[in-house]
Scaffold this motif. Sequence first.
Motif: not given
Length: 159
Positions: A33-37, A59-60, A68-70
């Motif tokens: 995954a890619q966290l965007r904000g 990764v989720l 978790y998001f790592y």
Amino acid sequence: MFGSGRSIEKAQKEFYEEFERKYGRAVQKLEFAQLRGSNKAFSDLNLVPYMGELTLSGVLVFCSDSLYFYSFPKESYMGIVKKDLYDNPDNVSQCICLSELRNIKAEFPKQGRFSFLFPEKSRNISFSAQGPSSTIYFTLAFLKKADMIYQEITGLLKA
């Protein structure tokens, strides 16, 4: 060619074991995954995005009762140069327990007749959670359609 399947299995097993040792939770499943904000979202989540970007890849991590998001350290050319020149404290792994965020909610975009024209929307899940002073908004983008991942996430967040 790029290594045997056995070495991938070994690396995955080592990650699972280290994660459990470090966070006290057994890993059941991973999703890239890619966290965007926004900068504020990253600050409120105590995460540091990549320099010059508002994203963090990782990764989720699905555990039996938590999510978790790592993010792994990013090795870019400049990161390697910086590491050789001086200590690079920015290039470390980062982790956040999403299921511990207050009032966290996940939302999957509704799919309409013309959704095929915007396939990237079907790979995103939007989140909101209560931050220290205001609501935090961020998105997780996946490599595949996120409808099944959304089902698993909402199941964990309600537990």
